[in-house]
Design an enzyme around this catalytic site. Structure first.
Site, PDB file in Angstrom:
ATOM      1  N   THR A 148       0.568  -1.118  -0.201  1.00  0.00           N
ATOM      2  CA  THR A 148       0.416  -0.298   0.272  1.00  0.00           C
ATOM      3  C   THR A 148       0.294   1.164   0.187  1.00  0.00           C
ATOM      4  OG1 THR A 148      -1.595  -1.434   1.315  1.00  0.00           O
ATOM      5  CG2 THR A 148      -2.113   1.162   1.247  1.00  0.00           C
ATOM      6  N   VAL A 177     -10.760  -8.082  -0.665  1.00  0.00           N
ATOM      7  CA  VAL A 177     -10.548  -6.294  -1.010  1.00  0.00           C
ATOM      8  C   VAL A 177     -10.029  -6.470   0.506  1.00  0.00           C
ATOM      9  CG1 VAL A 177     -11.928  -4.919  -0.698  1.00  0.00           C
ATOM     10  CG2 VAL A 177     -12.385  -5.836  -2.619  1.00  0.00           C
ATOM     11  N   GLY A 199      -0.771  -1.864   5.688  1.00  0.00           N
ATOM     12  CA  GLY A 199      -0.870  -3.079   6.959  1.00  0.00           C
ATOM     13  C   GLY A 199      -2.101  -4.637   6.351  1.00  0.00           C
ATOM     14  N   GLY A 201      -4.864  -5.656   5.627  1.00  0.00           N
ATOM     15  CA  GLY A 201      -6.118  -5.558   6.090  1.00  0.00           C
ATOM     16  C   GLY A 201      -7.003  -6.010   6.647  1.00  0.00           C
TER      17      GLY A 201
HETATM   18  N1  GLY Z   1      -3.313  -2.451   3.249  1.00  0.00           N
HETATM   19  C1  GLY Z   1      -3.750  -3.107   1.840  1.00  0.00           C
HETATM   20  C2  GLY Z   1      -4.771  -4.552   1.669  1.00  0.00           C
HETATM   21  O1  GLY Z   1      -4.822  -5.450   2.580  1.00  0.00           O
HETATM   22  O2  GLY Z   1      -5.089  -5.059   0.895  1.00  0.00           O
END
Ligand code: GLY
Length: 276
Positions: A148, A177, A199, A201
């Protein structure tokens, strides 16, 4: 007065890859500064800064994204304008050079907040965004996990904006997602502050990390202390990651509990800092 902070993803960075990543975040910072220093808007600054990072294969966003278990890149992005309280996002979008720009178009030109999957990709196609092959998007899967990119800006009119973009996690399931396109999780902005998170998600979503940090600032914490509190909260559920934030006074905060998180910023007093 203006302020801008960008990051290139919290994670287990290999030491030898950090100088290149730091160069990348500095380049993105300079593009954003060139907009803000000429009275440009916070929303333009964060979009343009994130576009630079999406084009840089050193980062897991746009070019350089991790592929899913089918070998396909599916990307998530969000942009939020604290001055209007609006945001736009895309999830599991494919073959786009700049998912962040599609997210902005969703915010500005549709009645919706979040478009996902084939519908998001079709919307981008219909609106002339740059397409790019899956092969060109795929990053080096031997990279240790980091993820990210993000940017938060305060412009001369006092408006705050935030942008977050990601290729998601390595070897994720098709259709997965993450937190990035979820308002309050991967990004948050209002009139008082903006926050971008990075990090894993699945943990960030559970604590609504970006909103948690914003709530700390609303209670009177400095951005740095609020960022530390957010990461402590994430760590309580075994999550790892990082956050960047700016408040309406141009104060900057950042914190992470991973090996590194390349970042670059200029705060409201004109102090510049770069590191990981
Ligand atoms: N922080 C991005 C994801 O976990 O997709």
């Amino acid at each position: 007065m203006f302020a801008l902070i960008v990051h290139g993803g919290a994670g287990q960075w290999h030491e030898e890859r950090l100088p290149r990543a730091i160069e990348g975040v500095e380049r993105a910072l300079d593009v954003g500064i060139s907009i803000l220093a000429h009275e440009g808007s916070a929303i333009d600054a964060v979009e343009q800064a994130v576009m630079v990072l999406e084009d840089d294969p050193a980062f897991d966003a746009g070019t350089g994204s991790y592929a899913n278990t089918d070998g396909d890149v599916e990307m998530d992005a969000i942009i939020a304008d604290g001055s209007t309280g609006r945001f736009g996002a895309v999830a599991a979008i494919r073959n786009l050079r700049h998912p962040i720009s599609v997210a902005r178009k969703v915010m500005e030109d549709t009645p919706h907040c979040l478009l996902a999957g084939e519908g998001a990709t079709r919307y981008a196609h219909a609106n002339g965004f740059d397409f790019i092959s899956n092969e060109l998007l795929i990053g080096d899967a031997t990279h240790p996990a980091h993820d990210t990119v993000g940017a938060v800006a305060l412009d001369a009119r006092g408006h705050i904006a935030v942008a977050t973009s990601t290729g998601g996690t390595r070897a994720k399931m098709p259709g997965r997602v993450g937190d990035s396109p979820i308002f309050g999780a991967g990004a948050y902005a209002d009139a008082a502050c903006g926050v971008s998170a990075t990090g894993v998600g699945e943990y960030i979503m559970r604590v609504l990390l970006a909103k948690f940090v914003a709530d700390g600032i609303a209670r009177g914490l400095t951005p740095d202390v609020a960022a530390q509190g957010g990461i402590a909260h994430l760590a309580n559920i075994q999550g790892s990651g990082g956050v960047i934030t700016i408040d309406r006074d141009g104060r900057v905060g950042k914190h992470f509990n991973t090996l590194a998180m390349p970042f670059a910023y200029v705060d409201g007093r004109g102090q510049r800092n770069v590191g990981s």
